[in-house]
Scaffold this motif. Structure first.
Motif, PDB file in Angstrom:
ATOM      1  N   GLU A 139      -1.144  -1.158  -4.875  1.00  0.00           N
ATOM      2  CA  GLU A 139      -2.374  -0.294  -5.088  1.00  0.00           C
ATOM      3  C   GLU A 139      -2.104   0.651  -5.961  1.00  0.00           C
ATOM      4  O   GLU A 139      -1.352   1.462  -6.024  1.00  0.00           O
ATOM      5  CB  GLU A 139      -2.725   0.200  -3.686  1.00  0.00           C
ATOM      6  N   PRO A 155      -8.187   0.704  -5.539  1.00  0.00           N
ATOM      7  CA  PRO A 155      -8.838   0.211  -4.217  1.00  0.00           C
ATOM      8  C   PRO A 155     -10.050  -0.328  -4.298  1.00  0.00           C
ATOM      9  O   PRO A 155     -10.512  -1.258  -3.363  1.00  0.00           O
ATOM     10  CB  PRO A 155      -8.934   1.768  -3.509  1.00  0.00           C
ATOM     11  N   ASP A 190      -2.499   0.915   7.212  1.00  0.00           N
ATOM     12  CA  ASP A 190      -1.671   0.609   5.923  1.00  0.00           C
ATOM     13  C   ASP A 190      -1.081  -0.682   5.844  1.00  0.00           C
ATOM     14  O   ASP A 190      -1.257  -1.408   4.759  1.00  0.00           O
ATOM     15  CB  ASP A 190      -0.349   1.661   5.923  1.00  0.00           C
ATOM     16  N   ASP A 236       0.914  -1.161   0.021  1.00  0.00           N
ATOM     17  CA  ASP A 236       0.045  -0.028  -0.067  1.00  0.00           C
ATOM     18  C   ASP A 236       0.875   1.127  -0.081  1.00  0.00           C
ATOM     19  O   ASP A 236       1.366   1.815   1.004  1.00  0.00           O
ATOM     20  CB  ASP A 236      -0.886  -0.171   1.307  1.00  0.00           C
ATOM     21  N   LYS A 293     -12.716   1.493   5.523  1.00  0.00           N
ATOM     22  CA  LYS A 293     -11.489   0.948   6.187  1.00  0.00           C
ATOM     23  C   LYS A 293     -11.574  -0.079   7.218  1.00  0.00           C
ATOM     24  O   LYS A 293     -10.891  -0.993   7.240  1.00  0.00           O
ATOM     25  CB  LYS A 293     -10.658   1.991   6.579  1.00  0.00           C
ATOM     26  N   ALA A 311      -4.669  -6.881   2.406  1.00  0.00           N
ATOM     27  CA  ALA A 311      -5.866  -7.116   1.547  1.00  0.00           C
ATOM     28  C   ALA A 311      -5.349  -7.242   0.363  1.00  0.00           C
ATOM     29  O   ALA A 311      -5.992  -7.748  -0.415  1.00  0.00           O
ATOM     30  CB  ALA A 311      -6.777  -5.882   1.728  1.00  0.00           C
ATOM     31  N   VAL A 332     -12.589  -3.567   5.740  1.00  0.00           N
ATOM     32  CA  VAL A 332     -11.595  -4.029   5.108  1.00  0.00           C
ATOM     33  C   VAL A 332     -10.547  -4.674   6.228  1.00  0.00           C
ATOM     34  O   VAL A 332     -10.252  -5.906   6.264  1.00  0.00           O
ATOM     35  CB  VAL A 332     -10.737  -3.043   4.186  1.00  0.00           C
ATOM     36  N   THR A 333     -10.239  -4.075   7.400  1.00  0.00           N
ATOM     37  CA  THR A 333      -9.454  -4.644   8.323  1.00  0.00           C
ATOM     38  C   THR A 333     -10.148  -5.749   9.044  1.00  0.00           C
ATOM     39  O   THR A 333      -9.529  -6.570   9.310  1.00  0.00           O
ATOM     40  CB  THR A 333      -9.134  -3.227   9.513  1.00  0.00           C
ATOM     41  N   LYS A 338     -11.199  -3.969  -2.161  1.00  0.00           N
ATOM     42  CA  LYS A 338     -12.349  -3.904  -1.165  1.00  0.00           C
ATOM     43  C   LYS A 338     -13.193  -4.938  -1.507  1.00  0.00           C
ATOM     44  O   LYS A 338     -13.901  -5.866  -0.765  1.00  0.00           O
ATOM     45  CB  LYS A 338     -13.072  -2.439  -1.213  1.00  0.00           C
ATOM     46  N   ASP A 383      -4.253  -2.665   4.867  1.00  0.00           N
ATOM     47  CA  ASP A 383      -4.661  -2.366   3.619  1.00  0.00           C
ATOM     48  C   ASP A 383      -3.651  -3.403   2.385  1.00  0.00           C
ATOM     49  O   ASP A 383      -4.024  -3.937   1.505  1.00  0.00           O
ATOM     50  CB  ASP A 383      -4.468  -1.047   2.970  1.00  0.00           C
TER      51      ASP A 383
END
Lengths: 175, 175
Positions: free
Chosen positions: A68, A105, A141, A7, A120, A147, A123-124, A109, A144
């Motif tokens: 990303e 992004p 970060d 990220d 966010k 992810a 996602v976390t 997601k 992400d």
């Protein structure tokens, strides 16, 4: 396959490494944040980032790097630094001879939450559940970046096969 | 002093090398354009650019590298690629251990033409005259890179001295 997700960021650049196969729960290898000092000049910050990312790629020997994609329309004040950091991230993978793929992004997601407009926190939360972690990865970060790695495992494998097939077909057909 | 100027770009990245001293006409060492293939993926393009710039820095051993600063508000469609290329340019200087300085387009224009709003033709014309070239450097990216190098020789030397003096003063004074 092992994927190293990045990220990109100039002040904090998240890195997440995941082992996995499409359709299976992935396994966390590790997550990291490469930080650079806002007081340093831009060239020194990019050099520090380059060294950090190059070391992490060398250490973890991923089969692919997922970065990303940065868009011009978001966060105009910081976007140039983020874009420069993303250039360093893409280079770190390419210099190591590792295939590099970018994801938007919303692709990331959608891959981990089912919705391209997830927040966010969602996602976390999903990264924590999918990788069966005891606690959410911090900072965001790093979540992400994990992810991104999951997204590549689930989507990129397929995409890479399609691209390879298209390339093979193009080579077979006369120009 | 020898300065290597870089006008960052993903498709065409201009590089100009000038020997000179503040207040004197500079001497052309050479100019180059590193091109990347628009059909290649972004990571491969950045890798190619990194290799080209790293080779030119190693070959010419400049005392400083000057890179044009990229702004988010211009050319939104291509600005992300330009920003990523500028990250690679800054890194190429830093990795070689060479001081790297950035200049805005108007600083460069003002340095070589006297006007921060001069057009490209005027910049090319002045670069041709200042370096006593038989013909204008082509493409314009190369002329811009040479203008950056001239700008650093005329302005950067002074700026570097001011920064060094400020740093020395800060070190002397107790925190």
């Amino acid at each position: 396959m092992r994927v190293l997700g990045i990220d990109p960021g100039l002040t904090r650049c998240g890195v997440g490494v995941v082992d996995g196969l499409p359709g299976r729960p992935g396994k966390l290898v590790g997550y990291f944040v490469v930080r650079t000092d806002t007081g340093d000049d831009i060239a020194q910050r990019l050099l520090h980032l380059d060294r950090g990312l190059t070391d992490l790629v060398a250490e973890h020997r991923p089969d692919a790097v997922a970065v990303e994609r940065v868009f011009a329309q978001h966060n105009v004040r910081t976007v140039m630094g983020t874009a420069q950091a993303s250039g360093i991230a893409l280079l770190a993978g390419a210099r190591a001879g590792v295939p590099v793929q970018t994801y938007t992004p919303s692709e990331v997601k959608a891959a981990v939450t089912g919705s391209g407009t997830a927040g966010k926190a969602q996602v976390t939360s999903m990264v924590t559940r999918l990788l069966q972690l005891d606690a959410p990865p911090r900072p965001a970060d790093a979540a992400d970046a994990l992810a991104l790695a999951i997204c590549h495992i689930w989507r990129g494998g397929t995409r890479a096969k399609i691209q390879a097939a298209a390339l093979a077909a193009a080579r077979r057909s006369p120009r």
